[in-house]
Structures are given as C-alpha cells and as structure tokens.
Design a protein around this motif. Structure first.
Motif, PDB file in Angstrom:
ATOM      1  N   GLU A   1       0.830  -1.207   0.000  1.00  0.00           N
ATOM      2  CA  GLU A   1       0.000   0.000   0.000  1.00  0.00           C
ATOM      3  C   GLU A   1       0.863   1.254   0.000  1.00  0.00           C
ATOM      4  O   GLU A   1       0.484   2.269  -0.609  1.00  0.00           O
ATOM      5  N   ALA A   2       2.007   1.197   0.645  1.00  0.00           N
ATOM      6  CA  ALA A   2       2.941   2.327   0.599  1.00  0.00           C
ATOM      7  C   ALA A   2       3.452   2.525  -0.828  1.00  0.00           C
ATOM      8  O   ALA A   2       3.602   3.667  -1.294  1.00  0.00           O
ATOM      9  N   ARG A   3       3.690   1.427  -1.548  1.00  0.00           N
ATOM     10  CA  ARG A   3       4.112   1.525  -2.947  1.00  0.00           C
ATOM     11  C   ARG A   3       3.007   2.145  -3.792  1.00  0.00           C
ATOM     12  O   ARG A   3       3.283   2.931  -4.714  1.00  0.00           O
ATOM     13  N   LEU A   4       1.752   1.799  -3.489  1.00  0.00           N
ATOM     14  CA  LEU A   4       0.640   2.372  -4.230  1.00  0.00           C
ATOM     15  C   LEU A   4       0.552   3.882  -4.000  1.00  0.00           C
ATOM     16  O   LEU A   4       0.373   4.655  -4.955  1.00  0.00           O
TER      17      LEU A   4
ATOM     18  N   GLU B   1       2.942   5.861  -3.250  1.00  0.00           N
ATOM     19  CA  GLU B   1       4.072   6.464  -3.959  1.00  0.00           C
ATOM     20  C   GLU B   1       3.784   6.551  -5.453  1.00  0.00           C
ATOM     21  O   GLU B   1       4.100   7.552  -6.103  1.00  0.00           O
ATOM     22  N   LEU B   2       3.161   5.502  -6.000  1.00  0.00           N
ATOM     23  CA  LEU B   2       2.812   5.507  -7.419  1.00  0.00           C
ATOM     24  C   LEU B   2       1.803   6.604  -7.738  1.00  0.00           C
ATOM     25  O   LEU B   2       1.934   7.312  -8.744  1.00  0.00           O
ATOM     26  N   VAL B   3       0.804   6.743  -6.895  1.00  0.00           N
ATOM     27  CA  VAL B   3      -0.205   7.789  -7.095  1.00  0.00           C
ATOM     28  C   VAL B   3       0.445   9.162  -7.073  1.00  0.00           C
ATOM     29  O   VAL B   3       0.166  10.018  -7.922  1.00  0.00           O
ATOM     30  N   LYS B   4       1.336   9.378  -6.122  1.00  0.00           N
ATOM     31  CA  LYS B   4       2.016  10.670  -6.007  1.00  0.00           C
ATOM     32  C   LYS B   4       2.924  10.934  -7.200  1.00  0.00           C
ATOM     33  O   LYS B   4       2.874  12.006  -7.822  1.00  0.00           O
ATOM     34  N   ASP B   5       3.762   9.955  -7.551  1.00  0.00           N
ATOM     35  CA  ASP B   5       4.739  10.136  -8.625  1.00  0.00           C
ATOM     36  C   ASP B   5       4.076  10.301  -9.987  1.00  0.00           C
ATOM     37  O   ASP B   5       4.573  11.027 -10.855  1.00  0.00           O
ATOM     38  N   SER B   6       2.966   9.605 -10.212  1.00  0.00           N
ATOM     39  CA  SER B   6       2.286   9.673 -11.506  1.00  0.00           C
ATOM     40  C   SER B   6       1.349  10.860 -11.616  1.00  0.00           C
ATOM     41  O   SER B   6       0.890  11.187 -12.710  1.00  0.00           O
ATOM     42  N   GLY B   7       1.046  11.509 -10.494  1.00  0.00           N
ATOM     43  CA  GLY B   7       0.090  12.612 -10.509  1.00  0.00           C
ATOM     44  C   GLY B   7      -1.331  12.154 -10.748  1.00  0.00           C
ATOM     45  O   GLY B   7      -2.158  12.908 -11.268  1.00  0.00           O
ATOM     46  N   ALA B   8      -1.636  10.918 -10.358  1.00  0.00           N
ATOM     47  CA  ALA B   8      -2.964  10.359 -10.600  1.00  0.00           C
ATOM     48  C   ALA B   8      -4.029  11.105  -9.798  1.00  0.00           C
ATOM     49  O   ALA B   8      -3.838  11.420  -8.622  1.00  0.00           O
ATOM     50  N   ASP B   9      -5.151  11.370 -10.467  1.00  0.00           N
ATOM     51  CA  ASP B   9      -6.269  12.041  -9.819  1.00  0.00           C
ATOM     52  C   ASP B   9      -7.238  11.059  -9.169  1.00  0.00           C
ATOM     53  O   ASP B   9      -8.043  11.448  -8.316  1.00  0.00           O
ATOM     54  N   LEU B  10      -7.180   9.796  -9.602  1.00  0.00           N
ATOM     55  CA  LEU B  10      -8.178   8.828  -9.163  1.00  0.00           C
ATOM     56  C   LEU B  10      -7.594   7.417  -9.233  1.00  0.00           C
ATOM     57  O   LEU B  10      -6.846   7.098 -10.155  1.00  0.00           O
ATOM     58  N   VAL B  11      -7.939   6.606  -8.251  1.00  0.00           N
ATOM     59  CA  VAL B  11      -7.630   5.181  -8.268  1.00  0.00           C
ATOM     60  C   VAL B  11      -8.932   4.434  -8.502  1.00  0.00           C
ATOM     61  O   VAL B  11      -9.924   4.670  -7.808  1.00  0.00           O
ATOM     62  N   VAL B  12      -8.943   3.542  -9.497  1.00  0.00           N
ATOM     63  CA  VAL B  12     -10.152   2.820  -9.868  1.00  0.00           C
ATOM     64  C   VAL B  12      -9.967   1.342  -9.563  1.00  0.00           C
ATOM     65  O   VAL B  12      -9.074   0.691 -10.122  1.00  0.00           O
ATOM     66  N   LEU B  13     -10.791   0.815  -8.673  1.00  0.00           N
ATOM     67  CA  LEU B  13     -10.757  -0.608  -8.351  1.00  0.00           C
ATOM     68  C   LEU B  13     -11.713  -1.316  -9.298  1.00  0.00           C
ATOM     69  O   LEU B  13     -12.915  -1.390  -9.063  1.00  0.00           O
ATOM     70  N   ALA B  14     -11.158  -1.833 -10.389  1.00  0.00           N
ATOM     71  CA  ALA B  14     -11.955  -2.469 -11.441  1.00  0.00           C
ATOM     72  C   ALA B  14     -11.983  -3.979 -11.194  1.00  0.00           C
ATOM     73  O   ALA B  14     -11.337  -4.745 -11.900  1.00  0.00           O
ATOM     74  N   ARG B  15     -12.705  -4.371 -10.156  1.00  0.00           N
ATOM     75  CA  ARG B  15     -12.750  -5.751  -9.671  1.00  0.00           C
ATOM     76  C   ARG B  15     -11.385  -6.166  -9.118  1.00  0.00           C
ATOM     77  O   ARG B  15     -10.891  -7.248  -9.413  1.00  0.00           O
TER      78      ARG B  15
END
Length: 289
Positions: free
Chosen positions: A156-159, A161-175
């Motif tokens: 979850e810490a890696r996630l 970091e990924l959200v921060k580094d990529s500048g993602a606005d949204l995380v989508v749990l697609a199943r």
C-alpha cells in the motif's frame, strides 16, 4: 465543447450552508473577470441545509487557476464556501487496479480509446499477471504486486508512492479483489472508486450474485462507490440493475452482472473526472450533463 481561441475552460465546484444570494454573488464575480458560463447545476439539501453548485465556464487565457481563486476569495470567505477549481485543459490521470476478472478494466480502456472517457491511464496495478499483455499492448506501465498479510502495508505504501509520482487524480478498483486498509482508505478518501458486483446495500461481501440467485431475486445490479474504511459502505455514485428470471443459473447471473458492472464503473469514473460528483456526508450529489 470548445470556446473562443483566447479562452480556457474551468470547472468550479462549491458547497456551503444555503443562504440567499449565493448564485448571484458567484456569477457576478465570474463575469467581472470575463468568465462566460457554459453549464451550471445546483442542488439544495433541505435536510442538511447545504447548497451545492457546479459551474463550467470559459475564462480569458491569461488567467490561471490562482488568478480565479483570488478573484473569488471574497465571496468564498463571505459564504464560508468549500470550493474546488479544475482546469479542463489538463487531462486527468487514473491508476486502475484489477485482479483476475478484467471485464471492467477492458471496458474502461475501450472507452478511453474511442474518446468517450477523457483520461490517461498512468498505470495498471494487479495482484496477478493476467492483464500484463493487455497493458503492454496499450503502452501502459504494469505493476504486479502480490499482497499477503505480511506485506500489505508495504504494497500500500508503494501504491501511495505511485499515485504521487504519476500525478494520478483517481484510483479505480476495477474488480480488484483485495480490501484496502482503513489507513489507506482514509488517506485517499474521495479519490478511490470501487465497483461492487451487487446492488448495494443488498448482498455485500463475497459472491453476491450467488447470494442473489439463492434468494430468487428478479433484479440484480452493480454499484460504483467511493471507498471508505467501512467495507462496501462508501458514498454511492452510480447504480444500475438488469432483470433476471427463475430459469437462469447462477452463472447466467454472473454473465449479466459483468456487463452492468462495466457500464456502471465507466459512468462513475466519467462523472468523477468531469467533476460532477460532490460528497455530501455519507451520500453524493451527482450532477447530470
């Protein structure tokens, strides 16, 4: 929609206690800086006495989001508003998380490819390798992070970091068939959408279609909602149902469900990225186009 060549589009979301003069005050300030309103939606929650508004407007190209924020600040302070201002010229980024059932992810990728959904997939994260070939074909970075009880916090810490580094606005749990921790759910509140394969609040948890089949229901559905620490209890964004009959098997229920899940998730993601969803306690206000 496009405006004059010397303008750019912004979307303003605001909420505050309902009082007279809010609409007049905010639109007057927008007009004073040369703003031209293209779309306006508003809603008053009579129980909470809260006012919600979404305004899409064109502003002179010379103005930045900070310029507009400064112009609106007196009105914002006067009415104690909570506001969010988005620049429509910036293409939003999403991180898609998936396990083995990839139909909802595939539908998102298709809707992006054909232009109905305006987004960039910054990465696909999975706890399985099954979708790697699809990600590589689309040119999307793919991360296979196996999750166990011992490494859940690390993954979850890696996630994050990924959200921060990529500048993602949204995380989508697609199943994505892993439950996010309470800590992560709180950190990303309002920025994670899950598709639940049931018409909530009925049939929570595992195998909802089989639960529905055993109960002999005549309607099944899917629910897209924001993720919270309370499992399958987050504010609902979009829902849809499909009719089923006694002659259908549990596998038929699952097949029908795959289609409705894909549609519901795509509509919820689109509404969020277009800033049409506003949180209202345990509920949402969703402005239609």
């Amino acid at each position: 929609m496009t405006g004059p060549d010397d303008t750019r589009q912004f979307v303003l979301n605001l909420s505050c206690d309902d009082k007279p003069g809010i609409v007049a005050a905010i639109t007057t300030e927008l007009a004073s800086i040369g703003g031209n309103i293209e779309e306006s939606n508003q809603f008053r929650d009579p129980v909470m006495n809260r006012f919600f508004m979404r305004i899409a407007f064109w502003a002179p190209m010379r103005l930045t989001a900070d310029d507009i924020d400064r112009a609106l600040r007196p009105v914002v302070d006067r009415y104690e508003m909570r506001i969010a201002l988005g620049d429509s010229a910036r293409r939003p980024k999403i991180v898609v998380m998936v396990s083995k059932f990839d139909h909802a992810m595939q539908h998102l990728l298709y809707q992006i490819r054909v232009g109905w959904l305006d987004a960039e997939v910054a990465a696909i994260v999975s706890n399985h390798e099954d979708s790697r070939a699809d990600a590589e074909r689309e040119g999307i970075p793919y991360h296979c992070w196996k999750v166990t009880r011992d490494n859940k916090a690390e993954q979850e810490a890696r996630l994050l970091e990924l959200v921060k580094d990529s500048g993602a606005d949204l995380v989508v749990l697609a199943r994505y068939m892993q439950v996010l921790s309470d800590g992560l759910s709180k950190r990303l509140y309002g920025k994670v959408i899950n598709i639940h394969h049931s018409f909530l609040p009925s049939f929570k948890g595992a195998k909802p279609y089989h639960q529905a089949y055993e109960r002999g229901v005549k309607l099944i559905g899917a629910t897209a909602h924001y993720v919270t620490p309370d499992l399958d209890e987050g504010p609902i964004i979009e829902q849809e149902t499909v009719r089923v009959t006694h002659a259908m098997s549990a596998d038929d229920f699952v097949a029908e469900g795959r289609d409705v899940e894909s549609r519901v998730l795509a509509h919820a993601v689109k509404a969020h990225l277009e800033r049409r969803v506003m949180l209202n306690g345990h509920k949402t206000v969703v402005f239609s186009k």
